[in-house]
Each structure stands twice: as C-alpha cells, then as structure tokens.
Design a protein around this motif. Structure first.
Motif, PDB file in Angstrom:
ATOM      1  N   LYS A   1       0.880  -1.238  -0.025  1.00  0.00           N
ATOM      2  CA  LYS A   1      -0.040   0.027   0.045  1.00  0.00           C
ATOM      3  C   LYS A   1       0.758   1.143  -0.043  1.00  0.00           C
ATOM      4  CE  LYS A   1      -4.028  -2.024   2.442  1.00  0.00           C
ATOM      5  NZ  LYS A   1      -4.919  -2.214   3.472  1.00  0.00           N
ATOM      6  N   LEU A   2       2.169   1.109   0.658  1.00  0.00           N
ATOM      7  CA  LEU A   2       3.085   2.375   0.843  1.00  0.00           C
ATOM      8  C   LEU A   2       3.340   2.408  -0.615  1.00  0.00           C
ATOM      9  CD1 LEU A   2       4.739   4.551   2.068  1.00  0.00           C
ATOM     10  CD2 LEU A   2       6.225   2.736   2.671  1.00  0.00           C
ATOM     11  N   ARG A   3       3.860   1.473  -1.331  1.00  0.00           N
ATOM     12  CA  ARG A   3       4.536   1.613  -2.809  1.00  0.00           C
ATOM     13  C   ARG A   3       3.294   2.199  -3.712  1.00  0.00           C
ATOM     14  NH1 ARG A   3       4.166  -0.444  -7.430  1.00  0.00           N
ATOM     15  NH2 ARG A   3       2.527  -1.675  -7.015  1.00  0.00           N
ATOM     16  N   GLU A   4       2.305   1.897  -3.545  1.00  0.00           N
ATOM     17  CA  GLU A   4       1.219   2.244  -4.512  1.00  0.00           C
ATOM     18  C   GLU A   4       0.957   3.846  -4.066  1.00  0.00           C
ATOM     19  OE1 GLU A   4      -2.411   0.133  -3.593  1.00  0.00           O
ATOM     20  OE2 GLU A   4      -1.720  -1.591  -4.816  1.00  0.00           O
ATOM     21  N   ALA A   5       0.898   4.319  -2.876  1.00  0.00           N
ATOM     22  CA  ALA A   5       0.670   5.796  -2.387  1.00  0.00           C
ATOM     23  C   ALA A   5       1.962   6.603  -3.074  1.00  0.00           C
ATOM     24  CB  ALA A   5       0.394   5.950  -1.051  1.00  0.00           C
ATOM     25  N   LEU A   6       3.079   5.746  -2.823  1.00  0.00           N
ATOM     26  CA  LEU A   6       4.146   6.612  -3.135  1.00  0.00           C
ATOM     27  C   LEU A   6       4.458   6.774  -4.634  1.00  0.00           C
ATOM     28  CD1 LEU A   6       6.958   7.868  -2.515  1.00  0.00           C
ATOM     29  CD2 LEU A   6       7.962   5.584  -2.043  1.00  0.00           C
ATOM     30  N   SER A   7       3.855   5.834  -5.491  1.00  0.00           N
ATOM     31  CA  SER A   7       3.904   5.868  -6.763  1.00  0.00           C
ATOM     32  C   SER A   7       3.146   7.031  -7.232  1.00  0.00           C
ATOM     33  CB  SER A   7       3.284   4.793  -7.345  1.00  0.00           C
ATOM     34  OG  SER A   7       4.148   3.566  -7.294  1.00  0.00           O
TER      35      SER A   7
ATOM     36  N   SER B   1       3.202  12.773  -9.382  1.00  0.00           N
ATOM     37  CA  SER B   1       2.734  14.250  -9.322  1.00  0.00           C
ATOM     38  C   SER B   1       3.565  15.373  -9.319  1.00  0.00           C
ATOM     39  CB  SER B   1       1.829  14.294  -8.285  1.00  0.00           C
ATOM     40  OG  SER B   1       2.447  14.461  -6.904  1.00  0.00           O
ATOM     41  N   LEU B   2       4.813  14.770  -8.756  1.00  0.00           N
ATOM     42  CA  LEU B   2       6.342  15.708  -8.781  1.00  0.00           C
ATOM     43  C   LEU B   2       6.999  15.323  -9.999  1.00  0.00           C
ATOM     44  CD1 LEU B   2       7.286  15.091  -5.121  1.00  0.00           C
ATOM     45  CD2 LEU B   2       6.099  17.106  -5.990  1.00  0.00           C
ATOM     46  N   ARG B   3       7.122  14.197 -10.435  1.00  0.00           N
ATOM     47  CA  ARG B   3       8.259  13.952 -11.590  1.00  0.00           C
ATOM     48  C   ARG B   3       7.680  13.255 -12.836  1.00  0.00           C
ATOM     49  NH1 ARG B   3      13.756  14.531 -11.694  1.00  0.00           N
ATOM     50  NH2 ARG B   3      13.880  12.632 -12.846  1.00  0.00           N
ATOM     51  N   GLY B   4       6.215  13.172 -13.057  1.00  0.00           N
ATOM     52  CA  GLY B   4       5.947  12.578 -14.230  1.00  0.00           C
ATOM     53  C   GLY B   4       5.991  10.979 -13.794  1.00  0.00           C
ATOM     54  N   TYR B   5       5.974  10.044 -14.771  1.00  0.00           N
ATOM     55  CA  TYR B   5       5.949   8.614 -14.450  1.00  0.00           C
ATOM     56  C   TYR B   5       7.317   8.270 -14.077  1.00  0.00           C
ATOM     57  CZ  TYR B   5       5.656   3.641 -14.869  1.00  0.00           C
ATOM     58  OH  TYR B   5       5.763   2.377 -14.444  1.00  0.00           O
ATOM     59  N   LEU B   6       7.388   7.564 -12.895  1.00  0.00           N
ATOM     60  CA  LEU B   6       8.307   7.085 -12.357  1.00  0.00           C
ATOM     61  C   LEU B   6       8.471   5.836 -11.759  1.00  0.00           C
ATOM     62  CD1 LEU B   6      11.471   7.655 -11.731  1.00  0.00           C
ATOM     63  CD2 LEU B   6      10.691   8.363  -9.410  1.00  0.00           C
TER      64      LEU B   6
ATOM     65  N   GLN C   1       9.202  13.425  -1.805  1.00  0.00           N
ATOM     66  CA  GLN C   1      10.006  14.640  -1.856  1.00  0.00           C
ATOM     67  C   GLN C   1      11.365  14.458  -1.801  1.00  0.00           C
ATOM     68  OE1 GLN C   1       9.137  17.893  -2.462  1.00  0.00           O
ATOM     69  NE2 GLN C   1       7.098  17.980  -2.340  1.00  0.00           N
ATOM     70  N   MET C   2      11.650  13.486  -0.958  1.00  0.00           N
ATOM     71  CA  MET C   2      13.194  12.829  -0.655  1.00  0.00           C
ATOM     72  C   MET C   2      13.588  12.313  -2.073  1.00  0.00           C
ATOM     73  SD  MET C   2      14.571  10.813   2.737  1.00  0.00           S
ATOM     74  CE  MET C   2      13.606   9.472   2.150  1.00  0.00           C
ATOM     75  N   ILE C   3      12.718  11.521  -2.574  1.00  0.00           N
ATOM     76  CA  ILE C   3      13.003  10.843  -3.977  1.00  0.00           C
ATOM     77  C   ILE C   3      13.415  12.009  -4.888  1.00  0.00           C
ATOM     78  CG2 ILE C   3      12.333   9.593  -5.840  1.00  0.00           C
ATOM     79  CD1 ILE C   3      10.948   7.554  -3.569  1.00  0.00           C
ATOM     80  N   ALA C   4      12.473  12.952  -5.142  1.00  0.00           N
ATOM     81  CA  ALA C   4      12.557  13.964  -6.112  1.00  0.00           C
ATOM     82  C   ALA C   4      13.765  14.850  -6.026  1.00  0.00           C
ATOM     83  CB  ALA C   4      11.398  14.916  -6.132  1.00  0.00           C
ATOM     84  N   ARG C   5      14.166  15.075  -4.619  1.00  0.00           N
ATOM     85  CA  ARG C   5      15.426  15.773  -4.477  1.00  0.00           C
ATOM     86  C   ARG C   5      16.643  14.918  -4.927  1.00  0.00           C
ATOM     87  NH1 ARG C   5      13.121  17.071   0.503  1.00  0.00           N
ATOM     88  NH2 ARG C   5      14.642  15.711   1.608  1.00  0.00           N
ATOM     89  N   SER C   6      16.428  13.599  -4.635  1.00  0.00           N
ATOM     90  CA  SER C   6      17.829  12.744  -4.731  1.00  0.00           C
ATOM     91  C   SER C   6      17.979  12.513  -6.256  1.00  0.00           C
ATOM     92  CB  SER C   6      17.532  11.457  -4.240  1.00  0.00           C
ATOM     93  OG  SER C   6      17.391  11.642  -2.717  1.00  0.00           O
TER      94      SER C   6
ATOM     95  N   SER D   1       7.801  12.355 -19.366  1.00  0.00           N
ATOM     96  CA  SER D   1       7.045  12.968 -19.567  1.00  0.00           C
ATOM     97  C   SER D   1       5.670  12.311 -19.671  1.00  0.00           C
ATOM     98  CB  SER D   1       7.135  13.765 -21.214  1.00  0.00           C
ATOM     99  OG  SER D   1       7.345  12.605 -22.189  1.00  0.00           O
ATOM    100  N   GLY D   2       5.697  10.924 -19.636  1.00  0.00           N
ATOM    101  CA  GLY D   2       4.433  10.342 -19.803  1.00  0.00           C
ATOM    102  C   GLY D   2       4.629   8.780 -19.380  1.00  0.00           C
TER     103      GLY D   2
END
Length: 345
Positions: A89-95, A100-105, A325-330, A338-339
């Motif tokens: 469930k955490l993985r799904e929420a984190l995805s 929303s921050l980085r596009g598809y990851l 947020q921590m992932i996005a900074r890293s 882009s998709g």
C-alpha cells in the motif's frame, strides 16, 4: 498490491524500495525458510560462519521457528503478512505522489529475505530498459545490519548487468524534517482520537553493542530521531523514554531494553504509556506482536493501567509525500519522464 513481476517496458528510471522481508505464511516451515535466509546473512549475525551456522541449523531454527510461527499467527491478516500488505500500500501511495512531482517514475518493492527478492527484481528492471536506479532502504536509521545488507544484495545483483545503470542510494532519513513532522502528526492525530496517553515510549529495533563499537552509527541516529520527535511534540525530558527492542542471543545489546522499561515504569508511578516505533516504516511482527501484544502484557502485568500502541506511518499520505519529496530531491538532475511507458498498467 505489490506485483513486482509486472514491470512495464520503456521505464528508464526506477526507484527500488527495500525492507527486511516476511515469511510467506504463518507456518513453522515458512518461518524456518525466512529465518534461515535472515540469520545466515553475515550482516545480521557477525560471527564466524564455522561457529554460527552449525548452531543456527541445530539449535536456533528448530527452537525459534515454531515460536515465531505462533507469533505470526496472532497478527496475520486476511490479505497476508502485515509487512507485505502495508509495504504494498505504501508503494502504491508513493507511486502516486512521485508521479505528481516527476511525471511517470517506476516504483518497485523488494525484500532482503523473502519474495520479491532484490536480485530477480533488479533483473526485471534491467530487462524493462531501466538505466537509472535509485535504491531507498526503508530503514530511517541506517545500520550495517540493514542498509548494509541492501548495499550487498544490490551490488551482487548488478554483477549480472553488462551495462550498469546510474545508481544512487538514500542511506538514511532519520533527521529529515518531513519525516519528523510525519511522526509528530501521527502522534497528534492519535491523541485527538484517543486523548492524552501518558508517558511516551519511543522503541527502536536494537543491535548488539559490538556493532556500535565497530563504528555503526545506528544508535546515534536513533537518539537524534527521538530527540527531534520529542522537541516536535514539545515534551519534557520526564515525559518520554528511548528504548531498544528485539534482543537476540547472548550478546550485549543497546539499552535500555523496551521490555524491561515497560516492566519498570509502573514501579516509577507511570500508569499509562503510549508506544511508538519510529524505526519501522511499516507495521510488522516487531511492532504488532512484540509491542502491541507482548509489550502490553508486560506493562499491564507490572501494574500499568493503560497501554496504547501508535501504528507505524505505513501508507499515510504524509509518509508517502515525504518519501516522494526526498526521492525527487535525490534525482533532481535526472531527466523527468513526460508520460507513461506504452506498456504501463
């Protein structure tokens, strides 16, 4: 849930979340398989293999497996192991947060000692075209016995890659302001629902003192987390305790011990405690059985009157948001997608 076997092709960047793992069933046989993998790791038990492995197979596994299986049976959920359920469930929420921050990851989950294992998961990432990989061990406080084991297994897995990916790790996040804020918010949310809870016990998983004496920073990072959380909650020194749980074997471990502290607090006039485990990203045997069940029995039998366990952050939105947020900074200097890949679910 957590389907690591289905990895869409065309994802060039991935995040791999890693936790310890869990038995696949609450049975003696399944627990024995899990414990064998876990306790065979030299990162976990730092004894000479010639001394430890015969003891493990002849004594520890035969005795501990049925006992641990009984404990797992007390906390097992309809969906399966709590750690597997909450991690998924955490993985799904984190995805969702990362998208929303980085596009598809691509965000995948793996465990050190149970399926989905690190090496086959990483191999599937390679086959899907991943060229940039961020590894996030879900251990806020780093230790050779946890984050060190992740490093070992990731390195072993990458030995099979001809073209190595760009690779980064988040080694710890014990003092991240958003992590401390999420812990404090969870405590405040619990307080709003249940009222004041008396003395706050912050229980962390223990490690042997020899590991600390050898240079492991884990104890220091636990103390930093506890101090920052106490400050965020505006607690006086007398209002909270830092303890260590899950002792194993005859070695000297970090103290004070959680079980002994819970037995001692009523003798000091403390009749109500609220326990939180800031070193566990997701609830598991060590929180749900060792603390919420056994810890409660210890405290109440010693004369306590009110015992409460505050759940781990699990898939709370603020937990997923702070990790995102921590992932996005890293990976801020890595190109953003882009998709969605064409074969993404």
């Amino acid at each position: 849930m957590n389907d690591s076997s289905r990895i869409p092709e065309g994802a060039s960047t991935a995040v791999l979340l890693v936790n310890t793992g869990t038995p696949e069933a609450p049975t003696t046989a399944a627990v024995r398989r899990f414990l064998r993998r876990f306790l065979s790791d030299p990162r976990v038990i730092e004894l000479p293999r010639a001394l430890w492995l015969p003891l493990l197979y002849a004594v520890v596994l035969p005795l501990r497996s049925p006992r641990s299986a009984h404990k797992y049976q007390q906390i097992w959920q309809d969906e399966g192991s709590p750690l597997l359920v909450y991690s998924g469930k955490l993985r799904e929420a984190l995805s969702r947060e990362v998208h929303s921050l980085r596009g598809y990851l691509l965000v995948q989950q793996a465990f050190l000692y149970s399926p989905p294992f690190i090496e086959p998961t990483i191999n599937r990432l390679r086959d899907a075209g991943v060229r940039r990989l961020l590894v996030l061990p879900l251990f806020p406080q780093s230790s050779g016995s946890t984050t060190g084991a992740v490093y070992d297994q990731v390195a072993q897995a990458l030995r099979g890659w001809r073209a190595l990916p760009q690779l980064r790790y988040i080694a710890n996040y014990h003092a991240e302001p958003d992590y401390i804020r999420a812990l404090a918010t969870s405590l405040k949310d619990y307080r709003r629902l249940h009222g004041n809870g008396g003395h706050l016990v912050m229980s962390f998983h223990g490690i042997p003192l020899s590991y600390v004496n050898g240079g492991d920073r884990y104890a220091e990072e636990c103390r930093q987390t506890a101090s920052l959380l106490a400050a965020a909650m505006e607690l006086e020194e007398r209002d909270w305790s830092l303890t260590f749980q899950s002792r194993f074997g005859a070695n000297r471990w970090l103290t004070p011990a959680t079980d002994r502290t819970l037995a001692e607090l009523p003798r000091r006039g403390v009749r109500a405690v609220r326990v939180v485990c800031p070193g566990f990203a997701a609830d598991c045997l060590e929180t749900l059985e060792e603390i919420a069940l056994t810890g409660r029995d210890i405290f109440m039998q010693a004369g306590g009157e009110r015992f409460e366990y505050v759940p781990a952050l699990n898939a709370r939105s603020d937990h997923a948001a702070m990790l995102a947020q921590m992932i996005a900074r890293s990976i801020s200097d890595w190109p953003a997608s882009s998709g969605l890949p064409s074969s993404a679910p």
